[in-house]
Design an enzyme around this catalytic site. Structure first.
Site, PDB file in Angstrom:
ATOM      1  CB  THR A   1      40.484  49.426  50.104  1.00  0.00           C
ATOM      2  OG1 THR A   1      39.353  48.956  50.816  1.00  0.00           O
ATOM      3  CG2 THR A   1      39.984  49.882  48.738  1.00  0.00           C
ATOM      4  CG  ASP A   2      38.546  45.078  52.734  1.00  0.00           C
ATOM      5  OD1 ASP A   2      38.240  46.279  52.563  1.00  0.00           O
ATOM      6  OD2 ASP A   2      38.309  44.462  53.804  1.00  0.00           O
ATOM      7  CD  GLU A   3      35.614  50.107  51.645  1.00  0.00           C
ATOM      8  OE1 GLU A   3      34.722  50.670  50.998  1.00  0.00           O
ATOM      9  OE2 GLU A   3      36.049  50.533  52.725  1.00  0.00           O
TER      10      GLU A   3
ATOM     11  CE1 TYR B   1      38.803  54.726  49.091  1.00  0.00           C
ATOM     12  CE2 TYR B   1      37.540  52.892  50.009  1.00  0.00           C
ATOM     13  CZ  TYR B   1      38.744  53.569  49.865  1.00  0.00           C
ATOM     14  OH  TYR B   1      39.887  53.087  50.472  1.00  0.00           O
TER      15      TYR B   1
ATOM     16  CE  LYS C   1      42.692  52.792  47.043  1.00  0.00           C
ATOM     17  NZ  LYS C   1      43.936  53.624  47.243  1.00  0.00           N
TER      18      LYS C   1
HETATM   19  P1  NAD Z   1      43.240  59.451  54.700  1.00  0.00           P
HETATM   20  O1  NAD Z   1      42.003  60.007  54.068  1.00  0.00           O
HETATM   21  O2  NAD Z   1      43.370  59.475  56.185  1.00  0.00           O
HETATM   22  O3  NAD Z   1      44.519  60.229  54.130  1.00  0.00           O
HETATM   23  C1  NAD Z   1      44.673  60.506  52.775  1.00  0.00           C
HETATM   24  C2  NAD Z   1      45.825  61.500  52.625  1.00  0.00           C
HETATM   25  O4  NAD Z   1      46.010  61.725  51.218  1.00  0.00           O
HETATM   26  C3  NAD Z   1      45.555  62.860  53.268  1.00  0.00           C
HETATM   27  O5  NAD Z   1      46.686  63.288  53.983  1.00  0.00           O
HETATM   28  C4  NAD Z   1      45.275  63.764  52.079  1.00  0.00           C
HETATM   29  O6  NAD Z   1      45.664  65.121  52.303  1.00  0.00           O
HETATM   30  C5  NAD Z   1      46.126  63.116  51.001  1.00  0.00           C
HETATM   31  N1  NAD Z   1      45.643  63.404  49.644  1.00  0.00           N
HETATM   32  C6  NAD Z   1      44.354  63.307  49.196  1.00  0.00           C
HETATM   33  N2  NAD Z   1      44.301  63.674  47.901  1.00  0.00           N
HETATM   34  C7  NAD Z   1      45.564  63.974  47.520  1.00  0.00           C
HETATM   35  C8  NAD Z   1      46.152  64.388  46.298  1.00  0.00           C
HETATM   36  N3  NAD Z   1      45.420  64.585  45.194  1.00  0.00           N
HETATM   37  N4  NAD Z   1      47.493  64.572  46.256  1.00  0.00           N
HETATM   38  C9  NAD Z   1      48.248  64.403  47.369  1.00  0.00           C
HETATM   39  N5  NAD Z   1      47.752  64.027  48.551  1.00  0.00           N
HETATM   40  C10 NAD Z   1      46.419  63.804  48.629  1.00  0.00           C
HETATM   41  O7  NAD Z   1      43.395  57.992  54.123  1.00  0.00           O
HETATM   42  P2  NAD Z   1      43.724  56.607  54.855  1.00  0.00           P
HETATM   43  O8  NAD Z   1      42.474  56.093  55.473  1.00  0.00           O
HETATM   44  O9  NAD Z   1      44.943  56.750  55.664  1.00  0.00           O
HETATM   45  O10 NAD Z   1      44.023  55.692  53.588  1.00  0.00           O
HETATM   46  C11 NAD Z   1      45.324  55.702  52.985  1.00  0.00           C
HETATM   47  C12 NAD Z   1      45.330  54.732  51.822  1.00  0.00           C
HETATM   48  O11 NAD Z   1      45.062  53.417  52.305  1.00  0.00           O
HETATM   49  C13 NAD Z   1      44.265  55.013  50.773  1.00  0.00           C
HETATM   50  O12 NAD Z   1      44.805  54.743  49.504  1.00  0.00           O
HETATM   51  C14 NAD Z   1      43.140  54.037  51.103  1.00  0.00           C
HETATM   52  O13 NAD Z   1      42.424  53.705  49.945  1.00  0.00           O
HETATM   53  C15 NAD Z   1      43.943  52.862  51.625  1.00  0.00           C
HETATM   54  N6  NAD Z   1      43.241  52.017  52.606  1.00  0.00           N
HETATM   55  C16 NAD Z   1      42.618  52.578  53.694  1.00  0.00           C
HETATM   56  C17 NAD Z   1      42.009  51.754  54.639  1.00  0.00           C
HETATM   57  C18 NAD Z   1      41.377  52.319  55.878  1.00  0.00           C
HETATM   58  O14 NAD Z   1      40.787  51.560  56.662  1.00  0.00           O
HETATM   59  N7  NAD Z   1      41.475  53.608  56.164  1.00  0.00           N
HETATM   60  C19 NAD Z   1      42.017  50.364  54.449  1.00  0.00           C
HETATM   61  C20 NAD Z   1      42.645  49.835  53.327  1.00  0.00           C
HETATM   62  C21 NAD Z   1      43.262  50.670  52.419  1.00  0.00           C
HETATM   63  P1  TYD Z   2      33.906  53.522  57.882  1.00  0.00           P
HETATM   64  O1  TYD Z   2      34.747  53.813  59.087  1.00  0.00           O
HETATM   65  O2  TYD Z   2      33.366  54.674  57.106  1.00  0.00           O
HETATM   66  O3  TYD Z   2      34.750  52.538  56.939  1.00  0.00           O
HETATM   67  P2  TYD Z   2      34.267  51.739  55.600  1.00  0.00           P
HETATM   68  O4  TYD Z   2      33.023  52.341  55.074  1.00  0.00           O
HETATM   69  O5  TYD Z   2      35.430  51.961  54.704  1.00  0.00           O
HETATM   70  O6  TYD Z   2      34.093  50.326  56.010  1.00  0.00           O
HETATM   71  O7  TYD Z   2      32.681  52.640  58.324  1.00  0.00           O
HETATM   72  C1  TYD Z   2      32.848  51.395  58.982  1.00  0.00           C
HETATM   73  C2  TYD Z   2      31.486  50.761  59.141  1.00  0.00           C
HETATM   74  O8  TYD Z   2      30.712  51.575  60.025  1.00  0.00           O
HETATM   75  C3  TYD Z   2      30.700  50.698  57.836  1.00  0.00           C
HETATM   76  O9  TYD Z   2      29.910  49.495  57.833  1.00  0.00           O
HETATM   77  C4  TYD Z   2      29.768  51.897  57.913  1.00  0.00           C
HETATM   78  C5  TYD Z   2      29.517  52.042  59.402  1.00  0.00           C
HETATM   79  N1  TYD Z   2      29.300  53.427  59.883  1.00  0.00           N
HETATM   80  C6  TYD Z   2      28.212  53.697  60.719  1.00  0.00           C
HETATM   81  O10 TYD Z   2      27.443  52.804  61.079  1.00  0.00           O
HETATM   82  N2  TYD Z   2      28.049  54.987  61.143  1.00  0.00           N
HETATM   83  C7  TYD Z   2      28.874  55.992  60.771  1.00  0.00           C
HETATM   84  O11 TYD Z   2      28.644  57.161  61.168  1.00  0.00           O
HETATM   85  C8  TYD Z   2      29.996  55.700  59.929  1.00  0.00           C
HETATM   86  C9  TYD Z   2      30.947  56.782  59.491  1.00  0.00           C
HETATM   87  C10 TYD Z   2      30.163  54.384  59.510  1.00  0.00           C
END
Ligand code: NAD
Ligand code: TYD
Length: 358
Positions: A134-136, A160, A164
């Site tokens: 992630t960019d975080e 988090y 990561k």
């Molecule tokens: P998500 O929370 O939707 O899904 C995570 C999945 O991992 C779930 O299906 C969960 O059951 C599985 N999981 C969790 N712990 C596990 C374990 N110990 N063993 C096996 N499976 C396990 O996540 P997401 O938002 O789709 O993110 C996927 C990846 O992409 C993550 O690594 C996250 O850091 C990265 N990422 C997410 C975003 C975003 O905007 N959501 C952006 C950049 C990077």
């Molecule tokens: P989120 O979807 O949790 O992604 P991330 O924290 O990884 O960026 O949140 C996106 C943005 O929205 C973040 O600035 C937090 C804000 N946010 C709210 O304002 N209200 C909410 O209920 C949630 C879940 C997030």
């Protein structure tokens, strides 16, 4: 050549979309999903592909070394797309332990098992391990700062992001020390189909449909760089197939939007596309709630490296991607309604107080 691809976390949001993308674009490849089915995992996301025999599903934890080793060997895995993680910042604040166990410990277990498997097969040059991050990990930007890029120093600020960041360091160390063909990607916020309701965009859409308040943290001015998940999947495909082992790829949408503007856009789209909304105008549902502790102000990605080296660019504008997302949530109530469980209501209540719960 047929690839045997293991996608970890394939019942989750991004990896679930990646499973669909890969099944459609690489019909000759074997696809294996390993997922622990935490609260965020949903087998319905990839159920039809499992039922059709297109995807082998293994229920288990990436931290289970003997299971991971068995899967790698039995399925003759040559490529790994590692996306399994605990992914929600707010949950990392209330319960960081699972983030350390899965994101750090689980990534270590997976890397080490893949290294042993790779060595046992004579270190094939074409094998790959893509660590999806992630960019975080880069911290928080001020309004005038340039966007994050591959050379930005790490400065994670939430549990988090710290977990990561640690896993990114492990992935790079396994490449540098052991020569394992590892790639790392750091992506901005994703949105689109199969997104678990706790995240801002699906939470807003579902709350509008149910006539419930929309919680906006602080004053809603925090900025995120939004990328449609299908564009992220196309980028991951390019990195896995054509990326340089040892390289990092920053992936972003070039779509910076403040949270309040995003929620307002979603309100407009819902009013246009959804019949019979319980509350109109939807903006009346917006509630400014207590800010997230340590809330990062702004994220933005400079994706010029992946554009230049791998020819990837986002194809979906934020206007189009949000429209598609709204349409998907309207057409797929059967996917998200079962997720509104008593457990999830308990989470909402703990996170936002009784007024936003079920
Ligand atoms: P998500 O929370 O939707 O899904 C995570 C999945 O991992 C779930 O299906 C969960 O059951 C599985 N999981 C969790 N712990 C596990 C374990 N110990 N063993 C096996 N499976 C396990 O996540 P997401 O938002 O789709 O993110 C996927 C990846 O992409 C993550 O690594 C996250 O850091 C990265 N990422 C997410 C975003 C975003 O905007 N959501 C952006 C950049 C990077
Ligand atoms: P989120 O979807 O949790 O992604 P991330 O924290 O990884 O960026 O949140 C996106 C943005 O929205 C973040 O600035 C937090 C804000 N946010 C709210 O304002 N209200 C909410 O209920 C949630 C879940 C997030």
């Amino acid at each position: 050549m047929t690839r045997h691809l293991l996608i970890t976390g394939g019942a989750g949001f991004i990896a679930g979309n990646l499973v669909h993308h890969w099944a459609a674009t690489h019909p000759q490849d074997r696809l294996v999903v390993l997922d622990a089915l935490t609260y965020a995992g949903n087998l319905a996301t990839i159920g039809p592909l499992i039922d059709a025999g297109r995807v082998q599903f293994v229920h288990g934890d990436i931290g289970d070394a003997s299971l991971v080793t068995e899967v790698l060997q039995a399925q003759a895995i040559s490529h790994v797309a590692h996306l399994a993680a605990e992914s929600h910042v707010d949950r990392s604040i209330s319960g960081p332990g699972a983030f350390l166990r899965t994101n750090v410990g689980g990534t270590f277990t997976l890397l080490e098992a893949f290294r042993v498997h790779w060595l046992a097969k004579g270190s094939p040059e074409h094998w790959r391990f893509l660590h999806v991050s992630t960019d975080e990990v880069f911290g928080s930007l001020e309004p005038q700062d340039p966007p994050f890029s591959e050379s930005t120093a790490y400065s994670p600020r939430s549990p988090y992001a710290a977990s990561k960041a640690a896993s990114d360091h492990l992935a790079r160390a396994w490449q540098h020390t052991y020569g394992l063909p590892v790639l790392v990607s750091n992506c901005s916020n994703n949105y689109g189909p199969y997104h678990f309701p706790e995240k801002l965009i699906p939470l807003t859409l579902i709350n509008i449909l149910l006539g419930r308040p929309i919680p906006v943290y602080g004053d809603g001015s925090n900025v995120r760089d939004w990328l449609y998940v299908h564009d992220h999947c196309r980028a991951l495909e390019r990195v896995l197939l054509a990326g340089e082992p040892g390289s990092t790829y920053c992936i972003g949408g070039n779509n910076e939007v403040a949270n309040l503007d995003l929620v307002s856009l979603l309100c407009d789209l819902m009013e246009e596309l959804a019949p019979d909304l319980p509350v109109r105008p939807c903006r009346e549902l917006i509630r400014f709630v207590a800010d997230r502790p340590g809330h990062d102000r702004r994220y933005a990605i400079d994706a010029s490296h992946i554009r230049r080296t791998l020819g990837w660019e986002p194809q979906v504008t934020v206007q189009e991607g949000l429209r598609r997302t709204v349409q998907w949530y309207l057409a797929n109530r059967g996917w998200w309604e079962p997720l509104l469980s008593p457990e999830y209501s308990g989470y909402l209540e703990a996170q936002y107080g009784a007024s936003l719960g079920a």
